[in-house]
Design a protein around this motif. Sequence first.
Motif, PDB file in Angstrom:
ATOM      1  N   ILE A 164      11.247   8.713   7.893  1.00  0.00           N
ATOM      2  CA  ILE A 164      10.621   8.025   6.765  1.00  0.00           C
ATOM      3  C   ILE A 164      10.027   6.722   7.277  1.00  0.00           C
ATOM      4  N   CYS A 165       8.758   6.490   6.983  1.00  0.00           N
ATOM      5  CA  CYS A 165       8.107   5.237   7.341  1.00  0.00           C
ATOM      6  C   CYS A 165       7.976   4.374   6.090  1.00  0.00           C
ATOM      7  N   ILE A 166       8.400   3.126   6.227  1.00  0.00           N
ATOM      8  CA  ILE A 166       8.310   2.159   5.139  1.00  0.00           C
ATOM      9  C   ILE A 166       7.224   1.166   5.511  1.00  0.00           C
ATOM     10  N   THR A 167       6.205   1.047   4.668  1.00  0.00           N
ATOM     11  CA  THR A 167       5.117   0.123   4.934  1.00  0.00           C
ATOM     12  C   THR A 167       4.871  -0.736   3.705  1.00  0.00           C
ATOM     13  N   GLY A 168       4.067  -1.756   3.878  1.00  0.00           N
ATOM     14  CA  GLY A 168       3.759  -2.665   2.783  1.00  0.00           C
ATOM     15  C   GLY A 168       3.508  -4.057   3.326  1.00  0.00           C
ATOM     16  N   LYS A 169       2.975  -4.897   2.477  1.00  0.00           N
ATOM     17  CA  LYS A 169       2.650  -6.268   2.877  1.00  0.00           C
ATOM     18  C   LYS A 169       3.909  -7.118   3.003  1.00  0.00           C
ATOM     19  N   ARG A 194      -5.174 -11.174   5.882  1.00  0.00           N
ATOM     20  CA  ARG A 194      -5.097 -10.399   7.129  1.00  0.00           C
ATOM     21  C   ARG A 194      -4.393  -9.052   6.920  1.00  0.00           C
ATOM     22  N   GLN A 195      -3.731  -8.896   5.772  1.00  0.00           N
ATOM     23  CA  GLN A 195      -3.018  -7.644   5.500  1.00  0.00           C
ATOM     24  C   GLN A 195      -3.771  -6.739   4.515  1.00  0.00           C
ATOM     25  N   GLU A 196      -5.044  -7.015   4.303  1.00  0.00           N
ATOM     26  CA  GLU A 196      -5.815  -6.199   3.353  1.00  0.00           C
ATOM     27  C   GLU A 196      -5.912  -4.737   3.767  1.00  0.00           C
ATOM     28  N   ASP A 197      -5.752  -4.451   5.067  1.00  0.00           N
ATOM     29  CA  ASP A 197      -5.813  -3.067   5.523  1.00  0.00           C
ATOM     30  C   ASP A 197      -4.492  -2.322   5.298  1.00  0.00           C
ATOM     31  N   ILE A 198      -3.483  -3.016   4.806  1.00  0.00           N
ATOM     32  CA  ILE A 198      -2.225  -2.349   4.447  1.00  0.00           C
ATOM     33  C   ILE A 198      -2.421  -1.818   3.032  1.00  0.00           C
ATOM     34  N   THR A 222       4.385 -12.507  -7.181  1.00  0.00           N
ATOM     35  CA  THR A 222       5.758 -12.199  -6.758  1.00  0.00           C
ATOM     36  C   THR A 222       5.920 -12.501  -5.275  1.00  0.00           C
ATOM     37  N   ILE A 223       4.949 -12.086  -4.475  1.00  0.00           N
ATOM     38  CA  ILE A 223       4.984 -12.342  -3.033  1.00  0.00           C
ATOM     39  C   ILE A 223       5.011 -13.847  -2.767  1.00  0.00           C
ATOM     40  N   LYS A 224       4.124 -14.570  -3.445  1.00  0.00           N
ATOM     41  CA  LYS A 224       4.079 -16.032  -3.261  1.00  0.00           C
ATOM     42  C   LYS A 224       5.416 -16.668  -3.622  1.00  0.00           C
ATOM     43  N   GLN A 225       6.015 -16.211  -4.699  1.00  0.00           N
ATOM     44  CA  GLN A 225       7.308 -16.740  -5.144  1.00  0.00           C
ATOM     45  C   GLN A 225       8.378 -16.486  -4.088  1.00  0.00           C
ATOM     46  N   ARG A 226       8.387 -15.273  -3.526  1.00  0.00           N
ATOM     47  CA  ARG A 226       9.392 -14.918  -2.514  1.00  0.00           C
ATOM     48  C   ARG A 226       9.217 -15.725  -1.228  1.00  0.00           C
ATOM     49  N   LEU A 227       7.992 -16.134  -0.943  1.00  0.00           N
ATOM     50  CA  LEU A 227       7.724 -16.860   0.302  1.00  0.00           C
ATOM     51  C   LEU A 227       7.739 -18.374   0.140  1.00  0.00           C
ATOM     52  N   GLU A 280      10.505   0.850   9.784  1.00  0.00           N
ATOM     53  CA  GLU A 280       9.896  -0.217   8.996  1.00  0.00           C
ATOM     54  C   GLU A 280       8.671  -0.713   9.751  1.00  0.00           C
ATOM     55  N   ALA A 281       7.493  -0.482   9.170  1.00  0.00           N
ATOM     56  CA  ALA A 281       6.254  -0.800   9.882  1.00  0.00           C
ATOM     57  C   ALA A 281       5.172  -1.260   8.909  1.00  0.00           C
ATOM     58  N   ALA A 282       5.061  -2.555   8.733  1.00  0.00           N
ATOM     59  CA  ALA A 282       4.010  -3.078   7.859  1.00  0.00           C
ATOM     60  C   ALA A 282       2.644  -2.577   8.316  1.00  0.00           C
TER      61      ALA A 282
END
Length: 177
Positions: free
Chosen positions: A3-8, A142-146, A122-127, A98-100
């Motif tokens: 199983i591959c897990i991807t995401g920003k 830079r992660q727009e291709d994800i 949500t991402i901004k809040q977590r970071l 795990e592979a962004a």
Amino acid sequence: MIICITGKIATGKSTVSKFFVERGFEYINVDELGHIAFEMNKKIIKETFGTDDRKEVGKIVFASEAKLRQLEQIVHPAMLELLNKKVEELKGKDIVIEAAIKRRLGIKNCDLTITVVAGKETIKQRLKGRYDEKIVEEILKRQEDIIEEGIVVENNGKIEELLERLVEIYEEYVSKE
């Protein structure tokens, strides 16, 4: 099963990976392989960027898309080689990778891909506290291709909601094997 897990960044990839590890899967973190690949290629990195200090190289590639691509051309082949070797060592076992940057690396050996997504706020809040907002914006750019592929799991809410969804996926796709 692989199983591959991807995401920003900050979507919950590690939490999802941990869910499968707790069910007996072996874990491979592609970011860790990137650190090893960096160490393996320090000489060429120093020749290319004038330094082999990871933080300094990070600043250089962060400021330039072209420099980032240059670094990727150096480390990605080694990362893929390390990944394939690790998968071969674990042959016959269930593996979670795990592979962004799954697509950017060209990882093809996944039986199932799960993309973990979260809203920009949500991402901004977590970071918050880890990076300032300008850097978060740059990282996300830079992660727009994800992009979403495979099973898309939304992770904007409570951990219990995420785990509930993962149990559904596990029962539907994994425990039937």
